[in-house]
Design a protein around this motif. Sequence first.
Motif, mmCIF file in Angstrom:
data_model
loop_
_atom_site.group_PDB
_atom_site.id
_atom_site.type_symbol
_atom_site.label_atom_id
_atom_site.label_comp_id
_atom_site.label_asym_id
_atom_site.label_seq_id
_atom_site.Cartn_x
_atom_site.Cartn_y
_atom_site.Cartn_z
ATOM 1 N N THR A 102 33.659 42.184 30.672
ATOM 2 C CA THR A 102 32.423 41.993 29.919
ATOM 3 C C THR A 102 31.289 41.537 30.828
ATOM 4 O OG1 THR A 102 33.747 41.369 27.982
ATOM 5 C CG2 THR A 102 31.401 40.830 27.920
ATOM 6 N N LEU A 105 30.079 44.359 32.929
ATOM 7 C CA LEU A 105 29.319 45.380 32.200
ATOM 8 C C LEU A 105 27.918 44.932 31.834
ATOM 9 C CD1 LEU A 105 31.972 46.829 29.714
ATOM 10 C CD2 LEU A 105 30.852 48.059 31.580
ATOM 11 N N VAL A 106 27.795 43.719 31.289
ATOM 12 C CA VAL A 106 26.510 43.335 30.686
ATOM 13 C C VAL A 106 25.916 42.058 31.265
ATOM 14 C CG1 VAL A 106 27.105 44.491 28.518
ATOM 15 C CG2 VAL A 106 27.587 42.058 28.765
ATOM 16 N N SER A 190 25.227 37.944 18.718
ATOM 17 C CA SER A 190 25.046 37.940 20.166
ATOM 18 C C SER A 190 26.189 37.187 20.832
ATOM 19 C CB SER A 190 23.703 37.280 20.541
ATOM 20 O OG SER A 190 22.619 37.928 19.907
ATOM 21 N N GLY A 236 24.281 39.742 27.799
ATOM 22 C CA GLY A 236 23.898 41.045 27.281
ATOM 23 C C GLY A 236 22.617 40.951 26.476
ATOM 24 N N GLU A 237 22.448 41.904 25.569
ATOM 25 C CA GLU A 237 21.222 41.974 24.783
ATOM 26 C C GLU A 237 21.334 41.152 23.502
ATOM 27 O OE1 GLU A 237 18.437 43.509 25.774
ATOM 28 O OE2 GLU A 237 19.485 43.966 27.649
ATOM 29 N N GLU A 240 23.142 42.357 20.096
ATOM 30 C CA GLU A 240 24.034 43.467 20.468
ATOM 31 C C GLU A 240 25.450 42.968 20.759
ATOM 32 O OE1 GLU A 240 23.405 46.740 20.489
ATOM 33 O OE2 GLU A 240 21.425 46.309 19.653
ATOM 34 N N GLY A 241 25.797 41.795 20.206
ATOM 35 C CA GLY A 241 27.087 41.201 20.512
ATOM 36 C C GLY A 241 28.273 42.058 20.112
ATOM 37 N N HIS A 244 28.656 44.981 22.515
ATOM 38 C CA HIS A 244 29.230 44.524 23.774
ATOM 39 C C HIS A 244 30.716 44.206 23.607
ATOM 40 C CE1 HIS A 244 25.281 44.687 25.293
ATOM 41 N NE2 HIS A 244 24.867 43.486 24.954
ATOM 42 N N GLN A 247 32.605 47.336 23.794
ATOM 43 C CA GLN A 247 32.730 47.782 25.183
ATOM 44 C C GLN A 247 33.880 47.056 25.867
ATOM 45 O OE1 GLN A 247 28.350 47.018 25.957
ATOM 46 N NE2 GLN A 247 28.659 48.743 27.338
ATOM 47 N N ARG A 248 34.060 45.797 25.505
ATOM 48 C CA ARG A 248 35.131 44.990 26.083
ATOM 49 C C ARG A 248 36.490 45.357 25.500
ATOM 50 N NH1 ARG A 248 38.272 40.517 24.755
ATOM 51 N NH2 ARG A 248 38.417 38.859 26.326
#
Length: 404
Positions: A102, A105-106, A190, A236-237, A240-241, A244, A247-248
Amino acid sequence: MEYDDTETASELAGRVRAFVDDRVIPVERDYLGDGPVPDEEIAALREEARGRDLYAPQIPEEYGGQGLDFRDVLPAFEEAGRSLLGPPALHVGAPDEGNMHTLELVGTEAQKEEYLRPLVAGDVRSGFSMTEPAPGGGSDPKMIRSEARKEDDEWVIDGHKWWTTQGSEADFLIVMARTDPEAHPYEGTSLFLVDADADGVEIVRDIPHVGGDLLGSSHAEIRYDGVRVPEENLLGEENEGFAHAQQRLGPARLTHCMRYTGMAARSLEVAKAYTEKREAFGGNLSEKQSVRFTVAEAETRLHAVRTMVRDAAERIARGEEARVPVSMSKTYAANVVQEVVDDCLQLCGGNGIGKDLPLADFYEDVRAFRLIDGADEVHKRVVARDAFEDVDASQVEGITRYEG
Protein backbone atom coordinates in the motif's frame (compact mmCIF):
# COMPACT_ATOMS: atom_id res chain seq x y z
CA MET A 1 3.34 -30.03 -12.13
CA GLU A 2 4.75 -27.57 -14.62
CA TYR A 3 3.39 -24.02 -14.67
CA ASP A 4 4.10 -21.15 -17.01
CA ASP A 5 6.41 -19.50 -14.48
CA THR A 6 9.38 -17.53 -15.71
CA GLU A 7 12.92 -18.73 -15.16
CA THR A 8 13.28 -15.99 -12.54
CA ALA A 9 10.22 -17.23 -10.65
CA SER A 10 11.29 -20.88 -10.73
CA GLU A 11 14.85 -20.12 -9.68
CA LEU A 12 13.72 -17.94 -6.77
CA ALA A 13 11.18 -20.53 -5.61
CA GLY A 14 13.87 -23.21 -5.63
CA ARG A 15 16.18 -21.10 -3.51
CA VAL A 16 13.40 -20.27 -1.07
CA ARG A 17 12.51 -23.95 -0.75
CA ALA A 18 16.12 -24.79 0.06
CA PHE A 19 16.25 -22.02 2.67
CA VAL A 20 13.02 -23.19 4.29
CA ASP A 21 14.20 -26.80 4.37
CA ASP A 22 17.75 -26.06 5.54
CA ARG A 23 17.20 -23.25 8.01
CA VAL A 24 13.56 -22.46 8.74
CA ILE A 25 12.06 -25.91 9.43
CA PRO A 26 14.82 -26.86 11.92
CA VAL A 27 13.98 -23.74 13.95
CA GLU A 28 10.27 -24.54 13.65
CA ARG A 29 10.88 -28.03 15.06
CA ASP A 30 12.71 -26.60 18.06
CA TYR A 31 9.60 -24.65 19.07
CA LEU A 32 6.67 -26.89 18.08
CA GLY A 33 4.47 -27.14 21.16
CA ASP A 34 6.73 -24.67 22.96
CA GLY A 35 6.14 -21.32 21.24
CA PRO A 36 6.14 -18.54 20.57
CA VAL A 37 9.40 -18.34 18.66
CA PRO A 38 11.56 -15.54 20.14
CA ASP A 39 12.04 -12.38 18.07
CA GLU A 40 15.78 -12.96 17.94
CA GLU A 41 15.25 -16.27 16.13
CA ILE A 42 13.16 -14.53 13.46
CA ALA A 43 15.77 -11.77 13.21
CA ALA A 44 18.51 -14.37 12.65
CA LEU A 45 16.47 -16.04 9.90
CA ARG A 46 15.88 -12.67 8.25
CA GLU A 47 19.58 -11.92 8.32
CA GLU A 48 20.33 -15.18 6.56
CA ALA A 49 17.55 -14.53 4.04
CA ARG A 50 19.23 -11.22 3.24
CA GLY A 51 22.53 -13.00 2.77
CA ARG A 52 20.89 -15.39 0.30
CA ASP A 53 19.16 -12.54 -1.62
CA LEU A 54 15.74 -13.85 -0.62
CA TYR A 55 14.56 -11.08 1.67
CA ALA A 56 11.45 -9.08 0.66
CA PRO A 57 11.58 -10.15 -3.01
CA GLN A 58 8.38 -8.21 -3.78
CA ILE A 59 9.72 -4.80 -2.70
CA PRO A 60 11.71 -2.40 -4.94
CA GLU A 61 15.47 -2.54 -4.46
CA GLU A 62 15.61 1.13 -3.51
CA TYR A 63 13.66 0.34 -0.34
CA GLY A 64 15.57 -2.80 0.58
CA GLY A 65 13.88 -5.59 -1.39
CA GLN A 66 14.76 -7.66 -4.44
CA GLY A 67 12.63 -5.66 -6.90
CA LEU A 68 10.92 -8.64 -8.57
CA ASP A 69 7.59 -8.59 -10.40
CA PHE A 70 4.50 -9.71 -8.50
CA ARG A 71 3.94 -12.68 -10.80
CA ASP A 72 7.54 -13.83 -10.28
CA VAL A 73 7.36 -13.86 -6.48
CA LEU A 74 4.15 -15.88 -6.10
CA PRO A 75 5.79 -19.33 -6.33
CA ALA A 76 8.30 -18.21 -3.69
CA PHE A 77 5.41 -17.24 -1.41
CA GLU A 78 4.15 -20.81 -1.65
CA GLU A 79 7.55 -22.19 -0.69
CA ALA A 80 7.76 -19.76 2.23
CA GLY A 81 4.33 -20.91 3.42
CA ARG A 82 5.57 -24.46 3.96
CA SER A 83 6.45 -23.33 7.49
CA LEU A 84 4.63 -20.80 9.65
CA LEU A 85 8.06 -19.21 10.17
CA GLY A 86 8.76 -18.90 6.44
CA PRO A 87 6.76 -15.73 5.69
CA PRO A 88 8.20 -13.69 8.59
CA ALA A 89 11.70 -14.98 7.78
CA LEU A 90 11.43 -13.63 4.22
CA HIS A 91 9.27 -10.66 5.30
CA VAL A 92 6.45 -11.74 3.01
CA GLY A 93 3.82 -12.25 5.72
CA ALA A 94 0.65 -10.37 6.60
CA PRO A 95 -0.03 -7.65 7.57
CA ASP A 96 3.35 -6.05 6.82
CA GLU A 97 3.48 -7.40 3.27
CA GLY A 98 0.16 -5.79 2.34
CA ASN A 99 0.99 -2.56 4.15
CA MET A 100 4.32 -2.30 2.34
CA HIS A 101 2.47 -2.75 -0.94
CA THR A 102 0.00 0.00 0.00
CA LEU A 103 2.76 2.43 0.91
CA GLU A 104 4.60 1.59 -2.30
CA LEU A 105 1.46 2.22 -4.39
CA VAL A 106 0.02 5.39 -2.88
CA GLY A 107 2.52 6.74 -0.35
CA THR A 108 4.32 10.02 -0.85
CA GLU A 109 8.10 10.03 -1.02
CA ALA A 110 8.21 11.41 2.52
CA GLN A 111 5.87 8.64 3.75
CA LYS A 112 7.97 6.01 2.04
CA GLU A 113 11.09 7.28 3.75
CA GLU A 114 9.46 7.53 7.18
CA TYR A 115 7.34 4.36 7.11
CA LEU A 116 8.10 2.07 4.17
CA ARG A 117 11.89 1.97 4.41
CA PRO A 118 12.03 0.98 8.12
CA LEU A 119 9.14 -1.43 7.64
CA VAL A 120 10.98 -3.23 4.85
CA ALA A 121 14.13 -3.29 6.96
CA GLY A 122 12.23 -4.99 9.76
CA ASP A 123 12.99 -2.16 12.19
CA VAL A 124 9.27 -1.51 12.78
CA ARG A 125 5.98 -3.39 12.59
CA SER A 126 2.61 -2.31 11.25
CA GLY A 127 -1.12 -3.02 11.43
CA PHE A 128 -4.07 -2.45 9.10
CA SER A 129 -6.94 -1.10 11.18
CA MET A 130 -10.19 -1.41 9.22
CA THR A 131 -12.52 -3.99 10.83
CA GLU A 132 -14.89 -2.74 13.54
CA PRO A 133 -17.11 -4.37 16.17
CA ALA A 134 -20.86 -4.44 15.44
CA PRO A 135 -22.62 -2.33 14.38
CA GLY A 136 -19.52 -1.09 12.57
CA GLY A 137 -17.93 -2.33 9.39
CA GLY A 138 -17.00 -6.01 9.22
CA SER A 139 -17.84 -8.16 6.22
CA ASP A 140 -19.89 -5.22 4.93
CA PRO A 141 -17.35 -2.37 4.90
CA LYS A 142 -20.05 0.12 3.92
CA MET A 143 -21.03 0.06 7.60
CA ILE A 144 -17.78 1.67 8.72
CA ARG A 145 -18.37 4.17 11.54
CA SER A 146 -14.90 5.46 12.44
CA GLU A 147 -14.53 9.10 11.42
CA ALA A 148 -11.75 11.58 10.70
CA ARG A 149 -12.39 15.31 10.54
CA LYS A 150 -10.09 18.07 9.39
CA GLU A 151 -9.10 20.75 11.92
CA ASP A 152 -6.67 23.31 10.50
CA ASP A 153 -3.62 21.32 9.40
CA GLU A 154 -4.50 18.15 11.30
CA TRP A 155 -6.85 15.20 11.03
CA VAL A 156 -8.70 14.11 14.17
CA ILE A 157 -9.65 10.42 14.25
CA ASP A 158 -12.33 8.80 16.41
CA GLY A 159 -13.23 5.14 16.11
CA HIS A 160 -13.30 1.64 17.53
CA LYS A 161 -11.50 -1.16 15.67
CA TRP A 162 -10.74 -4.78 16.35
CA TRP A 163 -9.06 -7.78 14.72
CA THR A 164 -6.16 -5.47 13.82
CA THR A 165 -3.54 -8.13 13.19
CA GLN A 166 -0.23 -7.35 14.91
CA GLY A 167 -1.89 -4.27 16.37
CA SER A 168 -0.40 -4.72 19.82
CA GLU A 169 3.14 -4.92 18.48
CA ALA A 170 2.71 -2.34 15.71
CA ASP A 171 4.80 0.82 15.63
CA PHE A 172 2.33 2.39 13.24
CA LEU A 173 -1.15 1.63 11.94
CA ILE A 174 -2.92 2.28 8.67
CA VAL A 175 -6.38 3.37 9.79
CA MET A 176 -9.49 3.57 7.62
CA ALA A 177 -12.03 6.22 8.60
CA ARG A 178 -14.90 8.15 7.03
CA THR A 179 -13.90 11.61 5.91
CA ASP A 180 -17.12 12.60 4.13
CA PRO A 181 -20.10 11.42 6.21
CA GLU A 182 -22.52 12.63 3.51
CA ALA A 183 -21.01 10.45 0.79
CA HIS A 184 -21.39 6.73 0.20
CA PRO A 185 -18.60 5.02 2.18
CA TYR A 186 -16.98 3.82 -1.04
CA GLU A 187 -16.47 7.47 -1.99
CA GLY A 188 -16.13 8.98 1.48
CA THR A 189 -13.41 7.15 3.40
CA SER A 190 -9.67 7.69 3.65
CA LEU A 191 -6.54 5.97 4.95
CA PHE A 192 -4.26 7.48 7.57
CA LEU A 193 -0.83 6.68 8.95
CA VAL A 194 -1.07 6.72 12.73
CA ASP A 195 1.87 6.20 15.07
CA ALA A 196 0.91 3.60 17.66
CA ASP A 197 2.17 5.77 20.52
CA ALA A 198 0.10 8.81 19.48
CA ASP A 199 -2.13 10.35 22.13
CA GLY A 200 -5.59 8.79 22.04
CA VAL A 201 -4.53 5.40 20.67
CA GLU A 202 -5.60 2.76 23.21
CA ILE A 203 -4.81 -0.93 22.76
CA VAL A 204 -7.82 -2.31 24.62
CA ARG A 205 -6.78 -5.96 24.49
CA ASP A 206 -5.39 -8.80 22.46
CA ILE A 207 -8.42 -10.82 21.41
CA PRO A 208 -8.05 -14.50 22.39
CA HIS A 209 -8.25 -16.56 19.22
CA VAL A 210 -7.64 -19.91 17.58
CA GLY A 211 -4.02 -20.49 16.54
CA GLY A 212 -1.01 -18.25 16.74
CA ASP A 213 0.88 -20.29 19.34
CA LEU A 214 4.05 -20.70 17.28
CA LEU A 215 4.41 -17.07 16.25
CA GLY A 216 2.56 -15.42 19.12
CA SER A 217 0.46 -13.44 16.65
CA SER A 218 -1.97 -10.90 18.06
CA HIS A 219 -5.28 -9.45 16.89
CA ALA A 220 -5.91 -6.24 18.78
CA GLU A 221 -8.97 -4.27 19.79
CA ILE A 222 -8.09 -0.59 19.49
CA ARG A 223 -9.85 2.66 20.34
CA TYR A 224 -8.99 5.93 18.63
CA ASP A 225 -10.13 8.80 20.81
CA GLY A 226 -9.43 12.22 19.33
CA VAL A 227 -6.20 11.02 17.75
CA ARG A 228 -4.48 13.90 15.95
CA VAL A 229 -2.24 13.33 12.96
CA PRO A 230 -0.74 15.95 10.62
CA GLU A 231 -2.43 16.39 7.27
CA GLU A 232 0.57 14.83 5.53
CA ASN A 233 -0.32 11.51 7.21
CA LEU A 234 -3.24 11.09 4.84
CA LEU A 235 -2.24 8.01 2.85
CA GLY A 236 -3.23 8.34 -0.78
CA GLU A 237 -6.07 10.55 -1.92
CA GLU A 238 -8.74 11.96 0.37
CA ASN A 239 -12.01 9.97 0.14
CA GLU A 240 -10.29 7.24 -1.92
CA GLY A 241 -9.63 4.89 1.00
CA PHE A 242 -11.75 2.03 -0.33
CA ALA A 243 -10.17 2.24 -3.76
CA HIS A 244 -6.72 2.11 -2.18
CA ALA A 245 -7.77 -0.78 0.04
CA GLN A 246 -8.87 -2.72 -3.04
CA GLN A 247 -5.50 -2.04 -4.65
CA ARG A 248 -3.98 -3.58 -1.54
CA LEU A 249 -6.39 -6.45 -1.02
CA GLY A 250 -6.35 -7.97 -4.52
CA PRO A 251 -2.65 -8.88 -4.50
CA ALA A 252 -2.72 -9.55 -0.74
CA ARG A 253 -5.46 -12.15 -1.19
CA LEU A 254 -3.39 -13.94 -3.80
CA THR A 255 -0.27 -13.92 -1.64
CA HIS A 256 -2.38 -15.39 1.17
CA CYS A 257 -3.52 -18.11 -1.25
CA MET A 258 0.04 -19.04 -2.13
CA ARG A 259 1.33 -18.99 1.43
CA TYR A 260 -1.50 -21.26 2.54
CA THR A 261 -1.04 -23.49 -0.49
CA GLY A 262 2.49 -24.00 0.77
CA MET A 263 1.06 -25.02 4.12
CA ALA A 264 -1.17 -27.60 2.44
CA ALA A 265 1.72 -28.89 0.33
CA ARG A 266 3.88 -29.35 3.43
CA SER A 267 0.98 -31.11 5.16
CA LEU A 268 0.86 -33.56 2.28
CA GLU A 269 4.61 -34.10 2.51
CA VAL A 270 4.23 -34.96 6.19
CA ALA A 271 1.20 -37.23 5.64
CA LYS A 272 2.82 -39.10 2.76
CA ALA A 273 6.00 -39.67 4.76
CA TYR A 274 4.00 -40.84 7.77
CA THR A 275 1.69 -43.21 5.92
CA GLU A 276 4.61 -44.63 3.94
CA LYS A 277 6.22 -45.79 7.21
CA ARG A 278 3.19 -46.59 9.36
CA GLU A 279 2.11 -50.22 9.21
CA ALA A 280 -1.43 -51.34 10.07
CA PHE A 281 -3.96 -53.89 8.82
CA GLY A 282 -1.39 -55.97 7.00
CA GLY A 283 0.63 -53.31 5.23
CA ASN A 284 1.72 -49.69 4.99
CA LEU A 285 -1.10 -47.15 5.29
CA SER A 286 0.11 -45.58 2.05
CA GLU A 287 -0.96 -48.74 0.21
CA LYS A 288 -4.59 -48.43 1.32
CA GLN A 289 -6.95 -47.18 -1.38
CA SER A 290 -8.69 -44.63 0.85
CA VAL A 291 -5.35 -43.04 1.73
CA ARG A 292 -4.20 -42.95 -1.87
CA PHE A 293 -7.48 -41.46 -3.06
CA THR A 294 -7.34 -38.80 -0.33
CA VAL A 295 -3.84 -37.80 -1.41
CA ALA A 296 -4.78 -37.85 -5.11
CA GLU A 297 -7.77 -35.59 -4.49
CA ALA A 298 -5.63 -33.18 -2.49
CA GLU A 299 -2.92 -33.01 -5.15
CA THR A 300 -5.54 -32.38 -7.84
CA ARG A 301 -7.28 -29.60 -5.97
CA LEU A 302 -4.02 -27.86 -5.04
CA HIS A 303 -3.04 -27.91 -8.71
CA ALA A 304 -6.33 -26.16 -9.47
CA VAL A 305 -5.60 -23.55 -6.77
CA ARG A 306 -2.15 -22.81 -8.17
CA THR A 307 -3.55 -22.43 -11.66
CA MET A 308 -6.37 -20.12 -10.56
CA VAL A 309 -4.04 -17.89 -8.56
CA ARG A 310 -1.59 -17.58 -11.43
CA ASP A 311 -4.42 -16.60 -13.79
CA ALA A 312 -5.68 -13.91 -11.39
CA ALA A 313 -2.13 -12.63 -10.83
CA GLU A 314 -1.56 -12.40 -14.57
CA ARG A 315 -4.69 -10.29 -14.92
CA ILE A 316 -3.55 -7.96 -12.15
CA ALA A 317 -0.13 -7.68 -13.81
CA ARG A 318 -1.95 -6.56 -16.99
CA GLY A 319 -3.61 -3.77 -15.03
CA GLU A 320 -6.99 -5.40 -14.48
CA GLU A 321 -8.78 -5.21 -11.14
CA ALA A 322 -9.61 -8.93 -11.48
CA ARG A 323 -12.09 -8.89 -8.61
CA VAL A 324 -13.97 -12.00 -9.74
CA PRO A 325 -10.88 -14.17 -10.42
CA VAL A 326 -9.40 -13.01 -7.10
CA SER A 327 -12.60 -13.83 -5.21
CA MET A 328 -12.79 -17.24 -6.89
CA SER A 329 -9.17 -17.94 -6.02
CA LYS A 330 -9.46 -16.80 -2.43
CA THR A 331 -12.63 -18.74 -1.62
CA TYR A 332 -11.55 -21.91 -3.37
CA ALA A 333 -8.04 -21.84 -1.94
CA ALA A 334 -9.24 -21.23 1.61
CA ASN A 335 -11.59 -24.20 1.55
CA VAL A 336 -9.19 -26.53 -0.26
CA VAL A 337 -6.32 -25.77 2.10
CA GLN A 338 -8.50 -26.19 5.18
CA GLU A 339 -9.74 -29.56 3.96
CA VAL A 340 -6.29 -30.78 2.89
CA VAL A 341 -4.76 -29.90 6.25
CA ASP A 342 -7.64 -31.63 8.02
CA ASP A 343 -7.27 -34.75 5.86
CA CYS A 344 -3.52 -34.88 6.46
CA LEU A 345 -4.01 -34.54 10.20
CA GLN A 346 -6.48 -37.44 10.04
CA LEU A 347 -4.03 -39.61 8.09
CA CYS A 348 -1.42 -39.12 10.80
CA GLY A 349 -3.75 -40.21 13.60
CA GLY A 350 -2.57 -39.34 17.09
CA ASN A 351 0.61 -37.83 15.67
CA GLY A 352 -1.58 -35.45 13.69
CA ILE A 353 -3.04 -33.81 16.77
CA GLY A 354 0.25 -33.95 18.65
CA LYS A 355 2.76 -31.13 18.29
CA ASP A 356 5.82 -33.15 17.33
CA LEU A 357 4.60 -32.46 13.79
CA PRO A 358 3.46 -29.06 12.42
CA LEU A 359 -0.03 -30.28 11.43
CA ALA A 360 -1.77 -29.28 14.66
CA ASP A 361 -0.45 -25.73 14.39
CA PHE A 362 -1.42 -25.66 10.72
CA TYR A 363 -4.91 -26.88 11.62
CA GLU A 364 -5.37 -24.13 14.20
CA ASP A 365 -3.99 -21.46 11.90
CA VAL A 366 -5.81 -22.34 8.68
CA ARG A 367 -9.37 -21.85 9.92
CA ALA A 368 -8.97 -18.10 9.95
CA PHE A 369 -8.17 -18.12 6.24
CA ARG A 370 -11.87 -18.45 5.39
CA LEU A 371 -12.50 -15.16 7.24
CA ILE A 372 -9.43 -12.95 6.78
CA ASP A 373 -9.28 -10.74 3.69
CA GLY A 374 -13.00 -11.34 3.20
CA ALA A 375 -15.22 -14.14 4.43
CA ASP A 376 -16.23 -16.90 2.00
CA GLU A 377 -19.73 -15.49 1.76
CA VAL A 378 -18.49 -12.05 0.70
CA HIS A 379 -16.41 -13.48 -2.12
CA LYS A 380 -19.20 -15.80 -3.26
CA ARG A 381 -21.44 -12.76 -3.42
CA VAL A 382 -18.97 -11.06 -5.76
CA VAL A 383 -18.82 -14.13 -8.00
CA ALA A 384 -22.62 -14.61 -7.99
CA ARG A 385 -23.26 -10.96 -8.83
CA ASP A 386 -21.04 -11.29 -11.88
CA ALA A 387 -22.65 -14.61 -12.84
CA PHE A 388 -26.14 -13.07 -12.90
CA GLU A 389 -25.11 -9.84 -14.61
CA ASP A 390 -26.02 -10.92 -18.14
CA VAL A 391 -28.57 -13.74 -18.02
CA ASP A 392 -29.73 -15.05 -21.40
CA ALA A 393 -33.52 -15.42 -21.11
CA SER A 394 -33.70 -17.36 -24.38
CA GLN A 395 -32.21 -20.41 -22.67
CA VAL A 396 -35.61 -21.24 -21.13
CA GLU A 397 -37.91 -20.24 -24.01
CA GLY A 398 -39.14 -23.81 -24.51
CA ILE A 399 -40.55 -24.46 -21.05
CA THR A 400 -44.28 -24.56 -20.29
CA ARG A 401 -45.77 -21.77 -18.15
CA TYR A 402 -49.03 -21.74 -16.18
CA GLU A 403 -51.63 -19.71 -18.06
CA GLY A 404 -54.61 -19.91 -15.65
